[in-house]
Design a protein around this motif. Structure first.
Motif, PDB file in Angstrom:
ATOM      1  N   LYS A 205      18.461  74.155  36.167  1.00  0.00           N
ATOM      2  CA  LYS A 205      19.372  72.889  36.068  1.00  0.00           C
ATOM      3  C   LYS A 205      18.243  71.774  36.055  1.00  0.00           C
ATOM      4  O   LYS A 205      18.628  70.731  35.438  1.00  0.00           O
ATOM      5  CB  LYS A 205      19.872  72.713  37.627  1.00  0.00           C
TER       6      LYS A 205
ATOM      7  N   SER B  82      22.007  68.060  29.729  1.00  0.00           N
ATOM      8  CA  SER B  82      22.453  66.763  30.008  1.00  0.00           C
ATOM      9  C   SER B  82      22.766  65.942  28.560  1.00  0.00           C
ATOM     10  O   SER B  82      21.797  65.943  27.989  1.00  0.00           O
ATOM     11  CB  SER B  82      21.673  66.029  31.133  1.00  0.00           C
ATOM     12  N   GLU B  83      23.952  65.724  28.285  1.00  0.00           N
ATOM     13  CA  GLU B  83      24.194  64.831  27.151  1.00  0.00           C
ATOM     14  C   GLU B  83      23.532  63.331  27.226  1.00  0.00           C
ATOM     15  O   GLU B  83      23.266  62.763  26.273  1.00  0.00           O
ATOM     16  CB  GLU B  83      25.790  64.726  26.795  1.00  0.00           C
ATOM     17  N   GLU B  84      23.753  62.823  28.458  1.00  0.00           N
ATOM     18  CA  GLU B  84      23.152  61.593  28.879  1.00  0.00           C
ATOM     19  C   GLU B  84      21.777  61.465  28.483  1.00  0.00           C
ATOM     20  O   GLU B  84      21.175  60.758  27.879  1.00  0.00           O
ATOM     21  CB  GLU B  84      23.632  61.135  30.242  1.00  0.00           C
ATOM     22  N   ALA B  85      21.084  62.646  28.861  1.00  0.00           N
ATOM     23  CA  ALA B  85      19.612  62.825  28.888  1.00  0.00           C
ATOM     24  C   ALA B  85      19.125  62.828  27.447  1.00  0.00           C
ATOM     25  O   ALA B  85      18.101  62.454  26.741  1.00  0.00           O
ATOM     26  CB  ALA B  85      19.052  63.781  29.732  1.00  0.00           C
ATOM     27  N   TYR B  86      20.057  63.660  26.786  1.00  0.00           N
ATOM     28  CA  TYR B  86      19.901  64.068  25.186  1.00  0.00           C
ATOM     29  C   TYR B  86      19.886  62.720  24.392  1.00  0.00           C
ATOM     30  O   TYR B  86      19.137  62.680  23.529  1.00  0.00           O
ATOM     31  CB  TYR B  86      20.794  65.107  24.762  1.00  0.00           C
TER      32      TYR B  86
ATOM     33  N   ALA C 153      18.840  68.788  33.215  1.00  0.00           N
ATOM     34  CA  ALA C 153      18.787  67.411  33.545  1.00  0.00           C
ATOM     35  C   ALA C 153      18.131  66.500  32.638  1.00  0.00           C
ATOM     36  O   ALA C 153      18.196  65.203  32.533  1.00  0.00           O
ATOM     37  CB  ALA C 153      18.465  67.414  35.076  1.00  0.00           C
TER      38      ALA C 153
ATOM     39  N   GLY D 274      17.523  66.962  29.568  1.00  0.00           N
ATOM     40  CA  GLY D 274      18.235  67.123  28.288  1.00  0.00           C
ATOM     41  C   GLY D 274      18.195  68.139  27.412  1.00  0.00           C
ATOM     42  O   GLY D 274      18.689  68.033  26.253  1.00  0.00           O
TER      43      GLY D 274
END
Ligand SMILES: [Cu+2]
Length: 146
Positions: free
Chosen positions: A96, A111-115, A100, A102
């Motif tokens: 996890k 995580s899409e946001e971090a990517y 988180a 990415g």
């Protein structure tokens, strides 16, 4: 006179050793049930990524988990080796933490946001194979535009 002093010393020495023995006995009874071995687990699993910057991000994420002793991601194999204390954390927590940051792992999607915030060179292909052999396959042109 000398003899008297010697015998006093001898008695004192005897007294010291007997004291030592007594304290040692006490220690023996109290130290039996102390240290259980610290169980370090070595774990390897697939993590997608492209380059050296990915490597530092992935390893930083894994190392940020309390109980992780070492983390080493292999850019060619798309795989991480982690060593951790299983009384403090578990495999899923490490998956996890990396997700988180990415990056996709075998078990958890990144995580899409971090990517989105990753540098361009680090925007890896979500279809990328994980746990590769590390050898370049000359017949594999799937990542090229021909
Ligand atoms: Cu990168």
């Amino acid at each position: 006179m000398k003899k008297v002093i010697l015998s006093v010393v001898a008695i004192a020495a005897l007294g010291l050793t007997s004291c030592k023995n007594e304290t040692k006995k006490v220690e023996d009874t109290t130290t039996t049930e102390v240290s259980k071995e610290i169980a370090m687990i070595d774990l390897s699993f697939g993590v997608r990524g492209n380059c050296g910057m990915c490597k530092s991000t992935i390893e930083k994420a894994a190392n940020s988990v309390e109980g992780v002793a070492s983390a080493n991601w292999d850019v060619d194999k798309k795989k991480i080796d982690v060593s951790f204390d299983d009384t403090k954390t578990d495999a899923m927590t490490i998956h996890k933490a990396i997700a988180a940051s990415g990056y996709d792992t075998e078990k958890v999607a990144g995580s899409e946001e971090a990517y989105k915030d990753l540098p361009g060179c680090c925007k890896y292909d979500h279809e990328m194979m994980m746990n590769q052999s590390g050898e370049m396959k000359s017949e594999d042109h799937s990542n090229h535009d021909h």
